[in-house]
Design a protein around this motif. Structure first.
Motif, PDB file in Angstrom:
ATOM      1  N   ARG A 247       0.832  -1.208   0.000  1.00  6.22           N
ATOM      2  CA  ARG A 247       0.000   0.000   0.000  1.00  6.22           C
ATOM      3  C   ARG A 247       0.865   1.255   0.000  1.00  6.22           C
ATOM      4  NH1 ARG A 247      -3.396   1.224   5.284  1.00  6.22           N
ATOM      5  NH2 ARG A 247      -1.282   1.745   5.949  1.00  6.22           N
ATOM      6  N   VAL A 248       0.509   2.210  -0.848  1.00  7.71           N
ATOM      7  CA  VAL A 248       1.286   3.449  -0.987  1.00  7.71           C
ATOM      8  C   VAL A 248       0.333   4.641  -1.081  1.00  7.71           C
ATOM      9  CG1 VAL A 248       2.742   4.744  -2.611  1.00  7.71           C
ATOM     10  CG2 VAL A 248       3.273   2.360  -2.109  1.00  7.71           C
ATOM     11  N   ILE A 249       0.709   5.752  -0.445  1.00  5.35           N
ATOM     12  CA  ILE A 249      -0.052   7.007  -0.583  1.00  5.35           C
ATOM     13  C   ILE A 249       0.808   7.994  -1.363  1.00  5.35           C
ATOM     14  CG2 ILE A 249      -1.016   8.992   0.672  1.00  5.35           C
ATOM     15  CD1 ILE A 249      -1.653   7.085   2.983  1.00  5.35           C
ATOM     16  N   ALA A 250       0.199   8.696  -2.330  1.00  8.01           N
ATOM     17  CA  ALA A 250       0.926   9.765  -3.033  1.00  8.01           C
ATOM     18  C   ALA A 250       0.174  11.074  -2.869  1.00  8.01           C
ATOM     19  CB  ALA A 250       1.087   9.432  -4.502  1.00  8.01           C
ATOM     20  N   ASP A 251       0.938  12.162  -2.905  1.00  4.94           N
ATOM     21  CA  ASP A 251       0.396  13.521  -2.762  1.00  4.94           C
ATOM     22  C   ASP A 251       0.778  14.295  -4.000  1.00  4.94           C
ATOM     23  OD1 ASP A 251       1.071  16.378  -2.395  1.00  4.94           O
ATOM     24  OD2 ASP A 251       0.627  16.133  -0.268  1.00  4.94           O
ATOM     25  N   ASP A 252      -0.218  14.818  -4.726  1.00 10.74           N
ATOM     26  CA  ASP A 252       0.106  15.795  -5.768  1.00 10.74           C
ATOM     27  C   ASP A 252      -0.588  17.083  -5.384  1.00 10.74           C
ATOM     28  OD1 ASP A 252       1.678  15.827  -8.352  1.00 10.74           O
ATOM     29  OD2 ASP A 252      -0.109  16.969  -8.881  1.00 10.74           O
ATOM     30  N   SER A 253       0.187  18.134  -5.299  1.00  5.58           N
ATOM     31  CA  SER A 253      -0.358  19.365  -4.736  1.00  5.58           C
ATOM     32  C   SER A 253       0.168  20.574  -5.476  1.00  5.58           C
ATOM     33  CB  SER A 253      -0.011  19.441  -3.247  1.00  5.58           C
ATOM     34  OG  SER A 253       1.346  19.105  -3.036  1.00  5.58           O
ATOM     35  N   GLY A 254      -0.368  21.742  -5.134  1.00  6.60           N
ATOM     36  CA  GLY A 254       0.102  22.956  -5.786  1.00  6.60           C
ATOM     37  C   GLY A 254      -0.792  24.135  -5.499  1.00  6.60           C
ATOM     38  N   LEU A 255      -0.451  25.230  -6.165  1.00  7.85           N
ATOM     39  CA  LEU A 255      -1.079  26.526  -5.917  1.00  7.85           C
ATOM     40  C   LEU A 255      -1.869  26.946  -7.152  1.00  7.85           C
ATOM     41  CD1 LEU A 255      -1.146  29.058  -4.054  1.00  7.85           C
ATOM     42  CD2 LEU A 255       0.963  29.809  -5.181  1.00  7.85           C
ATOM     43  N   GLU A 256      -3.150  27.325  -6.946  1.00  2.00           N
ATOM     44  CA  GLU A 256      -3.958  27.861  -8.047  1.00  2.00           C
ATOM     45  C   GLU A 256      -4.240  29.330  -7.766  1.00  2.00           C
ATOM     46  OE1 GLU A 256      -6.501  23.957  -9.540  1.00  2.00           O
ATOM     47  OE2 GLU A 256      -7.529  25.492  -8.360  1.00  2.00           O
ATOM     48  N   ILE A 257      -3.826  30.197  -8.695  1.00  2.82           N
ATOM     49  CA  ILE A 257      -4.021  31.638  -8.517  1.00  2.82           C
ATOM     50  C   ILE A 257      -5.068  32.113  -9.517  1.00  2.82           C
ATOM     51  CG2 ILE A 257      -2.906  33.907  -8.582  1.00  2.82           C
ATOM     52  CD1 ILE A 257      -0.244  32.411  -7.947  1.00  2.82           C
ATOM     53  N   GLU A 258      -6.142  32.732  -8.979  1.00  7.26           N
ATOM     54  CA  GLU A 258      -7.264  33.084  -9.846  1.00  7.26           C
ATOM     55  C   GLU A 258      -6.875  34.036 -10.967  1.00  7.26           C
ATOM     56  OE1 GLU A 258     -11.495  33.706  -8.157  1.00  7.26           O
ATOM     57  OE2 GLU A 258     -10.262  32.818  -6.558  1.00  7.26           O
ATOM     58  N   ALA A 259      -6.089  35.082 -10.640  1.00  5.90           N
ATOM     59  CA  ALA A 259      -5.714  36.081 -11.646  1.00  5.90           C
ATOM     60  C   ALA A 259      -4.820  35.487 -12.737  1.00  5.90           C
ATOM     61  CB  ALA A 259      -5.007  37.258 -10.972  1.00  5.90           C
ATOM     62  N   LEU A 260      -4.269  34.305 -12.487  1.00  3.15           N
ATOM     63  CA  LEU A 260      -3.424  33.633 -13.493  1.00  3.15           C
ATOM     64  C   LEU A 260      -4.165  32.430 -14.091  1.00  3.15           C
ATOM     65  CD1 LEU A 260       0.059  33.647 -11.641  1.00  3.15           C
ATOM     66  CD2 LEU A 260      -0.839  35.335 -13.265  1.00  3.15           C
ATOM     67  N   ASP A 261      -5.506  32.479 -14.049  1.00  5.03           N
ATOM     68  CA  ASP A 261      -6.325  31.384 -14.606  1.00  5.03           C
ATOM     69  C   ASP A 261      -5.965  30.024 -14.012  1.00  5.03           C
ATOM     70  OD1 ASP A 261      -7.712  33.138 -16.333  1.00  5.03           O
ATOM     71  OD2 ASP A 261      -6.037  33.071 -17.750  1.00  5.03           O
ATOM     72  N   GLY A 262      -5.609  30.005 -12.730  1.00  2.00           N
ATOM     73  CA  GLY A 262      -5.331  28.728 -12.059  1.00  2.00           C
ATOM     74  C   GLY A 262      -3.869  28.287 -12.098  1.00  2.00           C
ATOM     75  N   ARG A 263      -3.022  29.040 -12.798  1.00  3.53           N
ATOM     76  CA  ARG A 263      -1.582  28.696 -12.764  1.00  3.53           C
ATOM     77  C   ARG A 263      -1.000  29.062 -11.408  1.00  3.53           C
ATOM     78  NH1 ARG A 263      -1.573  31.824 -17.325  1.00  3.53           N
ATOM     79  NH2 ARG A 263      -0.166  33.285 -16.326  1.00  3.53           N
ATOM     80  N   PRO A 264       0.100  28.465 -10.955  1.00  2.13           N
ATOM     81  CA  PRO A 264       0.892  27.410 -11.602  1.00  2.13           C
ATOM     82  C   PRO A 264       0.255  26.015 -11.569  1.00  2.13           C
ATOM     83  CG  PRO A 264       1.883  28.038  -9.504  1.00  2.13           C
ATOM     84  CD  PRO A 264       0.764  29.012  -9.759  1.00  2.13           C
TER      85      PRO A 264
ATOM     86  N   ALA B  99      -4.215  16.669  -3.706  1.00  2.92           N
ATOM     87  CA  ALA B  99      -4.881  15.402  -4.008  1.00  2.92           C
ATOM     88  C   ALA B  99      -4.046  14.293  -3.410  1.00  2.92           C
ATOM     89  CB  ALA B  99      -5.010  15.220  -5.516  1.00  2.92           C
ATOM     90  N   LEU B 100      -4.705  13.411  -2.674  1.00  2.13           N
ATOM     91  CA  LEU B 100      -4.030  12.224  -2.145  1.00  2.13           C
ATOM     92  C   LEU B 100      -4.631  11.001  -2.827  1.00  2.13           C
ATOM     93  CD1 LEU B 100      -4.002  12.795   1.735  1.00  2.13           C
ATOM     94  CD2 LEU B 100      -2.160  13.266   0.108  1.00  2.13           C
ATOM     95  N   ALA B 101      -3.778  10.073  -3.208  1.00  2.00           N
ATOM     96  CA  ALA B 101      -4.252   8.798  -3.741  1.00  2.00           C
ATOM     97  C   ALA B 101      -3.645   7.685  -2.909  1.00  2.00           C
ATOM     98  CB  ALA B 101      -3.856   8.643  -5.202  1.00  2.00           C
ATOM     99  N   MET B 102      -4.485   6.723  -2.511  1.00  2.00           N
ATOM    100  CA  MET B 102      -3.978   5.560  -1.783  1.00  2.00           C
ATOM    101  C   MET B 102      -4.191   4.338  -2.665  1.00  2.00           C
ATOM    102  SD  MET B 102      -4.881   4.227   2.017  1.00  2.00           S
ATOM    103  CE  MET B 102      -5.909   2.849   1.615  1.00  2.00           C
TER     104      MET B 102
END
Ligand SMILES: O=c1[nH]c(=O)c2ncn([C@@H]3O[C@H](COP(=O)(O)OP(=O)(O)OP(=O)(O)O)[C@@H](O)[C@H]3O)c2[nH]1
Ligand SMILES: [Mg+2]
Length: 197
Positions: free
Chosen positions: A65-82, A122-125
Motif C-alpha cells: 500500500r502506498v499514498i501519493a500527494d500531488d499538490s500545488g497553488l492555483e491563482i485566480e488572476a493567473l487562470d489557475g496557474r501554476p 490530491a491524495l491517492a492511496m
C-alpha cells in the motif's frame, strides 16, 4: 511501529506527513528510503491524475500500500496557474525561490483584492488488488506582494491564509497542520477509510 509509504521525494511534504501520521501510531517512509526506484513522470493534467499515477506505479513496484500527494497553488488572476506545474513553474525542477519570483513578477500590477488563491492537495492511496482511493483538500488565501516568514516550504512565504491572518510560512508546523490543504485531505482520507471498513 507500523509504517506507511508516501510516494514523494519532497522533504517538506515528508515532514508534514510524519507529524500528521504519528498521532495515528504510524511512521512514514518516503521514496528517499527507496533510491533504486525511478521517478514517476507527472503527465496528468489534474492533481488527482498525478497522485493516482504516483501511488499506483509505486504500489505496483513495491507490492504494498502506498499514498501519493500531488499538490500545488492555483491563482485566480493567473487562470489557475501554476496548478499542476507548481513544482516546475520557473522551468528549473523544484526551485522554490525562482518559482516565487516568477509568481510575484506576474502579479506585480494585480491589486490585493484580485490576488485570491488556493492551495490544493490530491491524495491517492493505492494497494495491489484493491481499488485506489482519492481525496482532495484545499486551503484558501491570497498572494502577498512580498515574502513573509521562514517556516514551511514551496510558496508558503507568499501565501496569506485568510483564516489565520498570517502568511503560511509564519505559522508553526502545528498550526499549518491544522488548516493546510494537506491536513484537510488527510481528514477526508480518514473518513473514506472508516466508511470502507
Ligand atoms: O508553499 C507550499 N506549501 C505547501 O504546503 C505546498 N504543497 C505543495 N506545494 C507546491 O506544489 C509543488 C507540488 O508538486 P508535486 O506535488 O509534484 O510535489 P514535488 O514534485 O515537490 O514532490 P513529489 O511528491 O512529486 O515527489 C511543491 O513543490 C510546491 O511548490 C506547496 N507549496
Ligand atoms: Mg512532483
Amino acid at each position: 511501529m507500523e509504517s506507511v509509504i508516501i510516494a514523494t521525494k519532497n522533504q517538506g511534504k515528508a515532514k508534514e506527513f510524519e507529524k500528521l501520521f504519528s498521532p495515528k501510531g504510524l511512521s512514514v517512509k518516503t521514496l528517499l528510503d527507496y533510491p533504486e526506484l525511478e521517478d514517476v513522470e507527472e503527465t496528468g493534467s489534474t492533481f488527482e491524475e498525478n497522485a493516482v499515477l504516483k501511488a499506483e506505479t509505486i504500489a505496483r513496484e513495491l507490492g504494498v500500500r502506498v499514498i501519493a500527494d500531488d499538490s500545488g497553488l492555483e491563482i485566480e488572476a493567473l487562470d489557475g496557474r501554476p496548478g499542476v506545474y507548481s513544482a516546475r513553474y520557473a522551468g528549473i525542477e523544484k526551485n522554490d525561490e525562482a518559482n516565487i519570483d516568477k509568481v510575484l513578477a506576474e502579479l506585480q500590477n494585480v491589486p490585493e483584492i484580485e490576488r485570491t488563491a488556493r492551495f490544493c492537495c490530491a491524495l491517492a492511496m493505492a494497494e495491489p488488488g484493491k481499488e485506489t482511493v482519492t481525496v482532495f483538500g484545499t486551503c484558501e488565501g491570497r498572494i502577498l506582494p512580498e515574502r513573509k516568514g521562514t517556516n514551511g516550504f514551496g510558496y508558503d512565504p507568499i501565501f496569506f491564509v485568510e483564516a489565520e491572518g498570517k502568511a503560511m510560512a509564519e505559522l508553526s508546523s502545528e498550526e499549518k497542520n491544522r488548516i493546510s490543504h494537506r491536513a484537510n485531505a488527510i481528514r477526508k482520507l480518514d473518513e473514506v477509510l472508516k466508511e470502507r471498513e
